[in-house]
Design an enzyme around this catalytic site. Structure first.
Site, PDB file in Angstrom:
ATOM      1  CG  HIS A 186      -3.425  -6.420  12.547  1.00 17.60           C
ATOM      2  ND1 HIS A 186      -4.349  -5.394  12.644  1.00 17.60           N
ATOM      3  CD2 HIS A 186      -2.447  -5.957  11.720  1.00 17.60           C
ATOM      4  CE1 HIS A 186      -3.934  -4.376  11.911  1.00 17.60           C
ATOM      5  NE2 HIS A 186      -2.793  -4.697  11.333  1.00 17.60           N
ATOM      6  CG  ASP A 245      -0.968  -7.350   6.182  1.00 15.85           C
ATOM      7  OD1 ASP A 245      -2.009  -6.939   6.715  1.00 15.85           O
ATOM      8  OD2 ASP A 245       0.158  -7.030   6.583  1.00 15.85           O
ATOM      9  CG  HIS A 259      -0.713  -0.259   2.490  1.00 14.82           C
ATOM     10  ND1 HIS A 259       0.279   0.428   3.133  1.00 14.82           N
ATOM     11  CD2 HIS A 259      -1.208  -1.116   3.405  1.00 14.82           C
ATOM     12  CE1 HIS A 259       0.376   0.011   4.379  1.00 14.82           C
ATOM     13  NE2 HIS A 259      -0.513  -0.941   4.564  1.00 14.82           N
ATOM     14  CG  ASP A 267       1.370  -5.377  11.514  1.00 16.17           C
ATOM     15  OD1 ASP A 267       1.641  -6.272  10.696  1.00 16.17           O
ATOM     16  OD2 ASP A 267       0.407  -4.607  11.367  1.00 16.17           O
ATOM     17  CG  HIS A 321      -0.691  -0.300  12.125  1.00 14.92           C
ATOM     18  ND1 HIS A 321      -0.996   0.163  10.870  1.00 14.92           N
ATOM     19  CD2 HIS A 321      -0.699  -1.636  12.035  1.00 14.92           C
ATOM     20  CE1 HIS A 321      -1.138  -0.872  10.042  1.00 14.92           C
ATOM     21  NE2 HIS A 321      -0.957  -1.961  10.735  1.00 14.92           N
ATOM     22  CG  HIS A 345       4.769  -8.356   8.085  1.00 15.39           C
ATOM     23  ND1 HIS A 345       4.143  -8.826   6.958  1.00 15.39           N
ATOM     24  CD2 HIS A 345       3.887  -7.515   8.672  1.00 15.39           C
ATOM     25  CE1 HIS A 345       2.930  -8.298   6.871  1.00 15.39           C
ATOM     26  NE2 HIS A 345       2.738  -7.515   7.903  1.00 15.39           N
ATOM     27  CE1 TYR A 394       5.720  -4.175   8.578  1.00 13.86           C
ATOM     28  CE2 TYR A 394       5.566  -3.360  10.822  1.00 13.86           C
ATOM     29  CZ  TYR A 394       5.017  -4.031   9.747  1.00 13.86           C
ATOM     30  OH  TYR A 394       3.739  -4.524   9.836  1.00 13.86           O
ATOM     31  CD  GLU A 436      -3.063  -3.287   7.323  1.00 15.00           C
ATOM     32  OE1 GLU A 436      -2.368  -3.203   8.344  1.00 15.00           O
ATOM     33  OE2 GLU A 436      -2.959  -2.496   6.352  1.00 15.00           O
TER      34      GLU A 436
HETATM   35 FE1  FEO Z   1      -1.138  -3.980   9.895  1.00 17.30          FE
HETATM   36 FE2  FEO Z   1       0.832  -6.427   8.595  1.00 17.30          FE
HETATM   37  O1  FEO Z   1      -0.703  -5.433   8.852  1.00 17.30           O
END
Ligand code: FEO
Length: 388
Positions: A78, A82, A24, A163, A144, A222, A191, A80
């Protein structure tokens, strides 16, 4: 990467996205990974999923270990996508699984994305027994997103940090001691700059909680799993979340006919005369996410733009918009640029930096058309005087 047993009965089953170059808008020059972990106990838990296009890979890896229909819990740290994108595909197979997520934000977010499942909402301090192991949930709201939490397994001294402590870093190894240390730490710094920087207070609070846990492994969602460099990562997060800056400068600009570029070069000379290390970033040649990685630890930032059609250049406007969103703290700044007849571009840069609550160290430096050599030398001296 194949499944990897990171601890006895606990497997990495995530996916490596070698070719992604934009997350993104954040440039992922070294690719990315979406890590998911499978815990085999009396109850079986999947910790996070992966980005939707990698759902088949995830299920194939799980199937090498167990029948996915036996999963009892999917822990969604989370919302989000991903991390949750593959949830619909997982839930088609794991038909008896409960989806464990934060209360209320996780349930609200997952429902909005995917609809109804058998949700089990948890709050900070709640625990879930898998048999021999326990999962303890630690809320990390706004780190976040509002829903963020991390999951700790005390019997294994293992934190699933989602994250936090992540890096967009594709590798064929899963552990931190098996990859290039400098690359990994740089990607962790990048990051933080581009994902977590606006939430320094929350990061510091979460760090204090996490540092109080007995840990010998951190499994983020990640990048690589930390087993050798946990302390280094804590130190990095402490520095970044406190907003600590070095006596360094970042000079960011775009230029039409090289006049603003000449000013940028004079500015780094001025910083040199004042004993401040400075780096130049031309927005035509550098990605804004790489620039912000440097901005986060630099005390000074100078931003330059010429004037085009009564405005700053769109590249400069995009950088300032991005920087404003990330809310870097305690920066000393100024604007500069050449112009033909209006000079609105540099005034807009000054206005944007002021809105970001940067401490403006001087009025905008601007010059009509092409700066002379004498003007540039004068700029260097003026900057030296201001900084001293
Ligand atoms: Fe906030 Fe890796 O997504």
């Amino acid at each position: 990467m194949k499944k990897v047993e990171i601890k006895k009965g606990i497997y990495y089953v995530g996916a490596v996205d070698w070719n992604v170059r934009s997350f993104h808008g954040y440039s992922t020059n070294r690719g990315a990974t979406y890590n998911a972990y499978l815990i085999i106990d009396e109850k079986i838990a999947l910790v996070d999923t992966v980005k939707a296009p990698f759902a088949t890979e995830l299920l194939e890896r799980i199937s090498e270990i167990i029948d996915p229909s036996k999963i009892d819990y999917v822990i969604s740290n989370h919302v989000e996508m991903d991390h949750s994108g593959a949830l619909p595909e997982v839930m088609k197979v794991a038909v008896n699984a409960k989806v464990v997520t934060s209360l209320p934000s996780g349930i609200k977010g997952l429902t909005a994305h995917y609809g109804e499942y058998d949700y089990l909402g948890v709050k900070a301090g709640d625990t879930l027994s898998l048999g021999k192991r326990t999962l303890a949930f630690v809320g990390t709201p706004m780190l976040h997103w509002p829903d963020n939490m991390v999951t700790y397994c005390p019997e294994e001294k293992l934190l699933f940090s989602n994250d936090a402590f992540g890096q967009h870093y594709a590798s064929n190894f899963i552990f931190d001691d098996l990859v290039n240390y400098d690359e990994m730490m740089h990607e962790a710094k990048k990051y933080y700059a581009n994902i977590l920087m606006p939430y320094g207070k929350q990061a510091l609070k979460a760090l204090e909680i996490v540092k109080g846990l007995e840990l010998d492994m951190i499994a983020p969602s990640h990048g690589v799993v930390l087993r050798s460099h946990i302390k280094d990562m804590f130190d990095l997060y402490e520095t970044l979340s406190k907003g600590e800056c070095h006596e360094e400068a970042v000079v960011v600009y775009d230029s039409m006919w090289s006049s603003t570029e000449k000013m940028a070069r004079a500015i780094v000379e001025g910083f040199a005369l004042a004993g401040v290390s400075a780096k130049i970033y031309d927005l035509k040649a550098n990605h804004i996410s790489d620039i912000m990685t440097e901005v986060q630890t630099a005390k000074y930032i100078a931003v330059g733009s010429p004037t085009l059609n009564n405005n700053m250049l769109p590249t400069v406007a995009a950088f300032l918009c991005y920087m404003r969103g990330l809310s870097p703290k305690d920066k000393y700044a100024f604007a500069f640029g050449s112009y033909g007849w209006g000079g609105q571009g540099v005034a807009q840069v000054d206005e944007e930096l002021t809105k970001m609550e940067c401490q403006m160290i001087c009025d905008p430096i601007k010059t009509a058309y092409v700066p002379s050599k004498e003007y540039l030398r004068e700029m260097e001296q003026t900057l030296k005087e201001i900084l001293n």
